[in-house]
Write an enzyme that holds these catalytic residues in place. Structure first.
Site, PDB file in Angstrom:
ATOM      1  N   THR A  22       0.831  -1.207   0.000  1.00 15.78           N
ATOM      2  CA  THR A  22       0.000   0.000   0.000  1.00 15.78           C
ATOM      3  C   THR A  22       0.865   1.256   0.000  1.00 15.78           C
ATOM      4  O   THR A  22       0.477   2.276  -0.572  1.00 15.78           O
ATOM      5  CB  THR A  22      -0.985   0.025   1.186  1.00 15.78           C
ATOM      6  OG1 THR A  22      -0.291   0.125   2.418  1.00 15.78           O
ATOM      7  CG2 THR A  22      -1.842  -1.224   1.199  1.00 15.78           C
ATOM      8  N   ASP A  23       2.033   1.188   0.618  1.00 11.99           N
ATOM      9  CA  ASP A  23       2.977   2.313   0.528  1.00 11.99           C
ATOM     10  C   ASP A  23       3.436   2.506  -0.913  1.00 11.99           C
ATOM     11  O   ASP A  23       3.508   3.635  -1.412  1.00 11.99           O
ATOM     12  CB  ASP A  23       4.194   2.058   1.419  1.00 11.99           C
ATOM     13  CG  ASP A  23       3.935   2.374   2.877  1.00 11.99           C
ATOM     14  OD1 ASP A  23       3.118   3.263   3.156  1.00 11.99           O
ATOM     15  OD2 ASP A  23       4.554   1.720   3.738  1.00 11.99           O
ATOM     16  N   ILE A  24       3.773   1.406  -1.577  1.00 11.33           N
ATOM     17  CA  ILE A  24       4.247   1.489  -2.959  1.00 11.33           C
ATOM     18  C   ILE A  24       3.150   2.033  -3.869  1.00 11.33           C
ATOM     19  O   ILE A  24       3.380   2.931  -4.698  1.00 11.33           O
ATOM     20  CB  ILE A  24       4.715   0.108  -3.457  1.00 11.33           C
ATOM     21  CG1 ILE A  24       5.920  -0.376  -2.639  1.00 11.33           C
ATOM     22  CG2 ILE A  24       5.062   0.153  -4.938  1.00 11.33           C
ATOM     23  CD1 ILE A  24       7.121   0.538  -2.672  1.00 11.33           C
TER      24      ILE A  24
END
Length: 395
Positions: free
Chosen positions: A168-170
């Site tokens: 989800t960060d990516i």
């Protein structure tokens, strides 16, 4: 250095992964990225490890190349004045503080656009700057759980599983990069910047794609299928005689070819397996038949046979296998840079292959404050004042 975003200045107040990943991509594309941390360095990933090389974290190295480093105490008025001066000559400011922090510091969008109406201001938070969850902290693992991603990852035995990386960060970093560049393009028409409000939660939910669409259309909760596909069969892992592999049959023609490869051509004419909906309805039986066939030979054998028949196939490779992969070597997906403390460091390269403005590594991931004097002198600060600010722990 890539010329794609040359002349674009990005003021990066982010840390950890989503924001730094976004700004690294912009830096790879030629933007001048100024990474802002508190004096001494406040990006938590600098301390996340092992592994470390001469005290430098591998985690930090993965998302911080092609940047300059400025250290500033944002709680001091002199520190905030440095940011305001930089905003006057910047194109983008990117932050991932909790909702309300930039307002408390007096460097929120409404204040900064008075200084520079052309500024593109990108906010990355866990849940966005509106809605009942806006003040909650957001971490990738929590977001994977809440977004539904974990509910569809794993199988009935394993229970819900997270992905092996902070996906989800990516995703949010990629969306931020898209939003920033879209705002810069629009600015060419309007002459004005704008605010881009991104959340990890929204980004994760957007990745539900066909699974989310299936539920919205049918009202049926998806099962955890492990390494099976919800809508396509066979599209899963199988054991060979010496390992594991993936076969991804995307249409009926490929299935017919697969049946010939495993020397059971009559399977393609079986009414239970003739079309993809038939195969989905009888997935367990078909998987059993295919597994028996695949177990008779090695992964390399099936790789050769499937690729010759244009059947999508992939061995399940370790990270070591990936690093040695001849295709990735040819695509220059692993690069190196000289670091002042760690020496030569290896990094994953950029997947962006530009014909006229190729991406390359011009700057190693910087040490905290490595470029502070250079940046402040360019703003007009004299050496004596810089030293004074350093003694006051402002920089």
């Amino acid at each position: 250095m890539s010329e794609t975003l040359r002349g674009t200045t990005v003021l990066d107040l982010t840390r950890v992964l989503a924001g730094p990943y976004c700004s690294m991509i912009l830096g790879d594309l030629g933007a001048e990225v100024i990474k802002v941390e508190a004096p001494g360095g406040s990006d938590e990933t600098r301390k996340w490890g092992p592994p470390f090389k001469e005290g430098v974290s591998a985690y930090y190295l993965c998302a911080n190349r092609n940047k300059k480093s400025l250290t500033v105490n944002l709680k001091s008025e002199q520190g905030k004045e440095i940011i305001r001066r930089l905003v006057r000559q910047s194109d983008v400011i990117l932050h991932n503080f909790k909702t309300g922090t930039m307002e408390r510091l007096g460097i929120d969008y409404e204040q900064l656009r008075k200084i520079n109406p052309r500024i593109v201001y990108c906010s990355i938070t866990g849940f966005g700057e509106t809605g009942p969850y806006q003040n909650l902290p957001g971490y990738d693992f929590i977001i994977q759980a809440m977004s539904g991603l974990m509910s569809i990852t794993g199988n009935g035995v394993s229970g819900p599983q997270k992905l092996g990386v902070a996906i989800t960060d990516i995703l949010t970093g990629l969306y931020a990069c898209i939003g920033i560049q879209a705002a810069l393009l629009e600015r060419n028409q309007s002459g004005l910047g704008q605010k881009v409000d991104l959340s990890l939660y929204d980004s994760a939910v957007s990745s539900l794609i066909n699974i989310g669409s299936n539920y919205l259309m049918s009202g049926r909760l998806p099962e955890r299928l492990g390494n099976h596909h919800a809508n396509i069969v066979p599209y899963q892992t199988f054991y060979s005689a010496d390992g594991e592999m993936v076969v991804a049959v995307g249409n009926d023609t490929q299935f017919t070819s697969l049946c010939k490869v495993i020397q059971i051509p009559e399977l393609a004419a079986d009414s239970r397996f003739r079309t993809n909906p038939d195969r989905v309805a009888h997935r367990a039986l078909l998987a059993e038949i295919l597994q028996e066939a695949f177990g008779k030979n090695t992964t390399d054998y099936w790789k050769e046979k499937c690729q010759a028949a244009n059947i999508p196939f992939g061995a399940i490779q370790t990270v070591e296998d990936v690093v040695k992969d001849k295709q990735l070597q040819a695509r220059e997906m692993f690069v190196s840079a000289q670091h002042p403390r760690a020496g030569e460091v290896q990094m994953i390269g950029s997947p962006l292959k530009m014909s006229r403005t190729p991406v390359d590594v011009q700057r190693h991931p910087p040490e905290p404050g490595e470029h502070t004097d250079e940046i402040l002198q360019a703003l007009g600060y004299e050496k004596k004042l810089i030293e004074h600010l350093r003694n006051m722990n402002t920089i």
